[in-house]
Design a protein around this motif. Structure first.
Motif, short mmCIF file in Angstrom:
data_model
loop_
_atom_site.label_atom_id
_atom_site.label_comp_id
_atom_site.label_asym_id
_atom_site.label_seq_id
_atom_site.Cartn_x
_atom_site.Cartn_y
_atom_site.Cartn_z
N ALA A 1 0.82 -1.21 0.00
CA ALA A 1 0.00 0.00 0.00
C ALA A 1 0.86 1.27 0.00
O ALA A 1 0.37 2.34 0.33
CB ALA A 1 -0.94 -0.01 1.20
N THR A 2 2.13 1.13 -0.37
CA THR A 2 3.03 2.31 -0.43
C THR A 2 3.45 2.56 -1.87
O THR A 2 3.31 1.70 -2.74
CB THR A 2 4.30 2.08 0.41
N ASP A 3 4.04 3.74 -2.10
CA ASP A 3 4.52 4.11 -3.43
C ASP A 3 5.79 3.36 -3.80
O ASP A 3 6.31 3.54 -4.89
CB ASP A 3 4.80 5.62 -3.48
N ASP A 4 6.31 2.56 -2.89
CA ASP A 4 7.53 1.81 -3.16
C ASP A 4 7.25 0.53 -3.94
O ASP A 4 8.18 -0.20 -4.29
CB ASP A 4 8.22 1.47 -1.82
N PHE A 5 5.97 0.25 -4.22
CA PHE A 5 5.60 -1.04 -4.84
C PHE A 5 5.04 -0.77 -6.24
O PHE A 5 4.19 0.11 -6.41
CB PHE A 5 4.53 -1.73 -3.99
N LYS A 6 5.48 -1.53 -7.24
CA LYS A 6 4.90 -1.42 -8.59
C LYS A 6 3.39 -1.71 -8.46
O LYS A 6 3.00 -2.76 -7.94
CB LYS A 6 5.58 -2.42 -9.53
N PRO A 7 2.54 -0.80 -8.96
CA PRO A 7 1.10 -0.91 -8.63
C PRO A 7 0.44 -2.22 -9.07
O PRO A 7 -0.30 -2.83 -8.28
CB PRO A 7 0.48 0.28 -9.36
N ASN A 8 0.68 -2.69 -10.29
CA ASN A 8 -0.05 -3.91 -10.68
C ASN A 8 0.48 -5.13 -9.91
O ASN A 8 -0.28 -6.06 -9.61
CB ASN A 8 -0.05 -4.13 -12.19
N SER A 9 1.75 -5.11 -9.53
CA SER A 9 2.30 -6.21 -8.73
C SER A 9 1.73 -6.18 -7.32
O SER A 9 1.51 -7.24 -6.71
CB SER A 9 3.83 -6.09 -8.69
N ALA A 10 1.46 -4.98 -6.82
CA ALA A 10 0.79 -4.86 -5.51
C ALA A 10 -0.60 -5.49 -5.57
O ALA A 10 -1.03 -6.16 -4.62
CB ALA A 10 0.69 -3.39 -5.10
N MET A 11 -1.29 -5.33 -6.69
CA MET A 11 -2.61 -5.94 -6.86
C MET A 11 -2.50 -7.47 -6.82
O MET A 11 -3.37 -8.16 -6.27
CB MET A 11 -3.25 -5.50 -8.18
N VAL A 12 -1.44 -8.00 -7.44
CA VAL A 12 -1.24 -9.45 -7.47
C VAL A 12 -1.02 -9.99 -6.06
O VAL A 12 -1.54 -11.05 -5.69
CB VAL A 12 -0.05 -9.80 -8.41
N VAL A 13 -0.28 -9.23 -5.23
CA VAL A 13 -0.08 -9.64 -3.84
C VAL A 13 -1.39 -9.53 -3.06
O VAL A 13 -1.72 -10.42 -2.26
CB VAL A 13 1.02 -8.77 -3.17
N LEU A 14 -2.16 -8.49 -3.30
CA LEU A 14 -3.46 -8.35 -2.63
C LEU A 14 -4.36 -9.54 -2.94
O LEU A 14 -5.01 -10.10 -2.04
CB LEU A 14 -4.14 -7.04 -3.06
#
Lengths: 300, 300
Positions: free
Chosen positions: A259-272
């Motif tokens: 949930a931070t700007d340090d994470f590539k957004p679509n990859s963050a979705m994959v983790v979610l």
């Protein structure tokens, strides 16, 4: 003002990655991109103007759509004709996204299950709002006590897109005519030096779909998501230089980071999506649970 | 004509369960149902005409919406006023769905994470296109050899809805103010005599969302999905009479059945979601994989 909660920041991420669906997006002004009568993308008006200079390839906008000329009636014929236009536009250097030319051919089709109607250079797909497909991997360990940890990659600082951000251990685009699991295994080998035998045990578990827009274009994407449980002794190694480092982090830390700007957004979705499927986020305690799931699966 | 393949029949099921999104659905003629300025449902024109006889409760249609009168400004006030109207309409017997009166109160809210603005009798929710939430359980066993089997229920032939069809082992609607896991455990006990300790090990894993319409109304629904792995010796027992029998079937047989008319449609979607999350359907061999995932998560 109080800092936004994790839940609110995740909702914000999902809204951002689906901003093409928001009221006020360019969607209302976009033209449909059609091949052989079927929609395969979205074109912003300024791109349509550029394309109108090539009337032997693209029809003038009509009924809200730009089409390929009917004389282009074969897979190769269409692909080559559009490719010539893109090479000319790249030469002019008026579209910054074409500076990211990749020499990677993506398939263009109305739906993933339809036969491709043409291929297109990867860097140009956003100009035509052509949907892109890829693979993403959640690589994780489970301790004897049941504690889940996840392997994350730190992208190389020289990557063209999202340099230096956290990412899934392996991921990549799906090139024309290449299998999904095959692509996953190849990316595991190239990016993280994962032995084929290990990578082959990855299991498909989901897709994550979203559509965002930026100044340059429209990005409808679907990622095929795989889970790979690796033993405690496993270590990925930097492979082709797309990654600078790997970290094994407790899942609670990964949850915080996504949930931070340090994470590539679509990859963050994959983790979610992983957190939801593995009961690491629960509906009785996460008020936006249902909206999270919906936001991970938006399609046009 | 060749019989439709499993894949095509599943796609058809998903399209049917999302027919409110199709071109040609009643959506274009529906009025938004608003409470306190926020949309909480959809009302078909013939229902709006009936409601216009109660101007002390419902505003006349305006700007494509029917609202509750502003004087109704509390949770209980709104609920009671609408309830009175529904009791009167039930008396008239002009709306067949009200013959299925349940005396179950469902919460009405713009989004699941918002505070409820009122409650409404379950049988009336489709008249107002109010979203309904429920819980569904995938109960399954894994043999020593890794073979997955799933417990299915056969609904009682006297059930009001979908009598005699195959269903998940346990499922139920989420009543106003009751917890999600709590509801799941209660349904497991009541419908299948599952001991609390066993039911408590069920793990949340997804939501499945869809919106369909029929002659009577609009049905936007989201189901919270739980997985429960049970040991080989486990046997559910018929509890409250909602179920006539239980079967433990190999997952391949369940896969086949979910694409038939013998399966309650939303429960079939819950099983399809299970098959995808557990890698029992794979993207390289299932051409509609991505469309399946998208069809399981449609929201307005």
């Amino acid at each position: 003002m109080a800092a936004a909660s994790w839940s609110e920041r995740v909702l914000h991420l999902l809204n951002r990655m689906n901003n093409f669906y928001s009221t006020g997006s360019c969607r209302a002004s976009c033209l449909r991109f059609e091949v052989d009568g079927a929609q395969v993308g979205w074109i912003r008006p300024h791109v349509a103007s550029l394309l109108s200079r090539y009337p032997q390839v693209f029809t003038a906008p009509r009924g809200g759509a730009v089409s390929l000329c009917q004389s282009l009636d074969s897979y190769e014929g269409r692909s080559e004709a559009v490719h010539e236009v893109l090479l000319a536009l790249r030469q002019e250097d008026s579209l910054t996204c074409l500076r990211g030319w990749r020499d990677e051919r993506y398939s263009v089709m109305p739906r993933f299950s339809d036969p491709p109607v043409m291929w297109m250079e990867r860097a140009a797909t956003s100009l035509f709002g052509v949907k892109r497909y890829g693979v993403h991997l959640n690589a994780y360990t489970v301790s004897d006590g049941g504690e889940v940890s996840m392997w994350l990659a730190r992208r190389s600082s020289t990557k063209q897109t999202y340099p230096g951000l956290l990412d899934n251990m392996a991921a990549g685009g799906l090139a024309a005519g290449v299998g999904i699991k095959h692509t996953l295994v190849k990316e595991c080998q190239e990016e993280a030096c994962v032995p084929v035998d290990t990578a082959m045990t990855a299991r498909p578990a989901a897709t994550v779909s979203y559509t965002y827009e930026d100044e340059e274009g429209v990005f409808p994407e679907s990622q095929f998501v795989f889970d790979l449980e690796v033993p405690a002794g496993f270590r990925p190694r930097v492979g082709d230089g797309e990654v600078q480092d790997f970290y094994l982090l407790p899942i609670e830390k990964v949850k915080e980071l996504l949930a931070t700007d340090d994470f590539k957004p679509n990859s963050a979705m994959v983790v979610l999506d992983f957190l939801i499927r593995h009961s690491l986020v629960e509906p009785d305690t996460e008020p936006h649970y249902q909206e999270f799931v919906a936001g991970l699966h938006q399609t046009l």
